[in-house]
Scaffold this active site. Structure first.
Site, short mmCIF file in Angstrom:
data_model
loop_
_atom_site.label_atom_id
_atom_site.label_comp_id
_atom_site.label_asym_id
_atom_site.label_seq_id
_atom_site.Cartn_x
_atom_site.Cartn_y
_atom_site.Cartn_z
N ASP A 17 -4.84 -6.70 -17.32
CA ASP A 17 -4.58 -8.05 -16.81
C ASP A 17 -3.61 -8.82 -17.69
O ASP A 17 -2.66 -9.43 -17.20
CB ASP A 17 -5.90 -8.82 -16.66
N ARG A 97 -14.55 -18.98 -27.29
CA ARG A 97 -13.34 -19.51 -26.67
C ARG A 97 -12.68 -20.64 -27.47
O ARG A 97 -11.45 -20.69 -27.57
CB ARG A 97 -13.61 -19.96 -25.23
N ASP A 126 -14.06 -19.96 -18.51
CA ASP A 126 -13.16 -19.81 -19.65
C ASP A 126 -11.90 -20.64 -19.53
O ASP A 126 -11.38 -21.16 -20.52
CB ASP A 126 -12.80 -18.34 -19.86
N SER A 180 -17.23 -5.81 -15.47
CA SER A 180 -16.30 -6.39 -16.43
C SER A 180 -17.05 -6.73 -17.72
O SER A 180 -18.18 -7.22 -17.67
CB SER A 180 -15.68 -7.67 -15.85
#
Length: 407
Positions: A17, A97, A126, A180
């Site tokens: 990605d 994050r 996110d 994922s």
């Protein structure tokens, strides 16, 4: 906006990605891209990310080991509050994050970049965490979120774009991946695909960091964790750095199947999401910290912390680590940890971590007060009568009123 962007700092994992995003940024914005890859203890080899970035002609490639900063400045402050979101989730993704976004902004400032970019989708939390952090640290920075701009809407389209642009595709990326994964030193998070239906139990193969509790050792393991001012500093008497300590507890907890969580949570963007989380070391730290606090915090301190914790957890989950209210709460939490030092003994056994002993030079626990024998500290049992009478006064008044009204 495209003409205004000359240089972008991209949060780059080296995966499919973000590799597609890298190429897309070069094509769409015709700009220079700086890649930033953070080592947060995800357990993957990061040098392949450098090789891939070089393949795209990237000149400025940043790969940074942030494990110590992550645990010291983000994980440990969060654990001082005994933080759990919605009663269960230890916020492993949420707390990572802000650090990644902080470094993105700092690198943008260092390199004179006009924008930062991330690979978070428009459905998740996110994107909010990255961008709120950027807003707080540099109000002038621009953020490019490709998933909200491009027309690549499916895995098939992504693969076709990759093939058209000669972007390497790992064999397991052809077709649908089973789920994922996001990982760092605090946890692994598995979501999507085979996990999307919350009515279906998660397959055994999803777990990566913990053994099946049923297959864990048949003998318990006893460990001792040392604390100084609310932070763990040693395991079994051996002083360790923050990242080394969490790594050690992950190893111990994982071996005994500690820290598995199958959760349906409420995302900030409005939908529910099912995930399987593994937080072995963090789960041990949660019970151990409560153990040392149980003898070092006053009742008022402990209860106030418990009242404020859900708000603090929600702020972190929603992306407000860098906010005035989180910093206010952190100051209160940190003040409460002044005397939270000592040792906690924890038993690990088939998925559980339980405190079995705790000691501290700052303990508020008084044997003389609580003993069933005659203590050295004077305690007059008759004093309790007045205490109960005064606390019961309003209840007597309330009951008398009700009796009169209903007669």
């Amino acid at each position: 906006m495209a003409n205004e962007i000359k240089k972008v700092v991209l949060a780059y994992s080296g995966g499919l990605d973000t590799s597609i995003i890298l190429k897309w940024l070069q094509e769409t914005y015709n700009c220079e891209v700086v890649t930033f890859t953070a080592d947060l203890g995800q357990g993957e080899e990061l040098e392949p990310a450098r090789k891939k970035a070089e393949m795209f002609g990237i000149k400025d490639i940043r790969i940074e080991d942030l494990r110590e900063e992550f645990v010291r400045d983000f994980v440990f402050p969060m654990f001082r509050a005994n933080t759990v979101y919605e009663g269960q989730y230890l916020l492993g993704t949420s707390i990572a994050r802000p650090l990644i976004a902080k470094r993105l902004v700092e690198i943008a400032q260092e390199t004179g970049a006009d924008a930062i970019s991330h690979g978070a989708t428009g459905k998740g939390n996110d994107q909010v965490r990255f961008e709120l952090t950027a807003n707080a640290l540099d109000p002038s920075i621009k953020v490019i979120a490709p998933w909200r701009e491009w027309d690549l809407r499916s895995r098939t389209q992504l693969l076709a774009y990759a093939e058209a642009n000669q972007i390497p595709i790992a064999k397991d990326k052809r077709g649908e991946a089973p789920f994922s994964v996001d990982a760092n030193l605090l946890h692994t998070s598995s979501e999507g695909m085979v996990l999307e239906d919350p009515a279906v139990p998660a397959p055994d193969y999803v777990a990566q960091r913990t053994v099946d509790p049923e297959k864990a050792p048949n003998e318990p393991e006893i460990i001792t964790i040392g604390y100084e001012k609310g932070d763990p500093v040693s395991v079994n008497g051996v002083k360790l750095s923050p990242a080394a300590l969490l790594t050690k507890l992950n190893e111990l907890g994982g071996k005994h199947g500690v820290g598995r969580l199958d959760l349906v949570e409420n995302r900030f963007v409005g939908m529910k999401s099912r995930g399987l989380y593994e937080t072995p070391g963090g789960s041990i730290l949660l019970v151990a910290h409560r153990g040392i606090e149980s003898i070092t915090l006053d009742r008022g301190e402990a209860h106030l912390k418990d009242e404020l914790m859900p708000k603090y957890a929600e702020l972190i989950y929603n992306g407000f680590w860098f906010s005035p209210e989180r910093e206010m709460l952190q100051a209160l939490i940190d003040k409460s940890q002044e005397y939270v030092s000592g040792e906690v003994t924890v038993k690990l056994y088939k998925g559980s971590a339980s405190v079995i002993a705790r000691s501290s030079a700052n303990s508020l626990y008084s044997m003389d007060l609580v003993t069933f024998e005659e203590g050295a500290v004077a305690y007059d049992h008759k004093d309790a009568a007045g205490f109960i009478r005064l606390n019961g006064l309003r209840l007597k008044t309330w009951a008398a009123r009700n009796k009169k009204a209903n007669s």
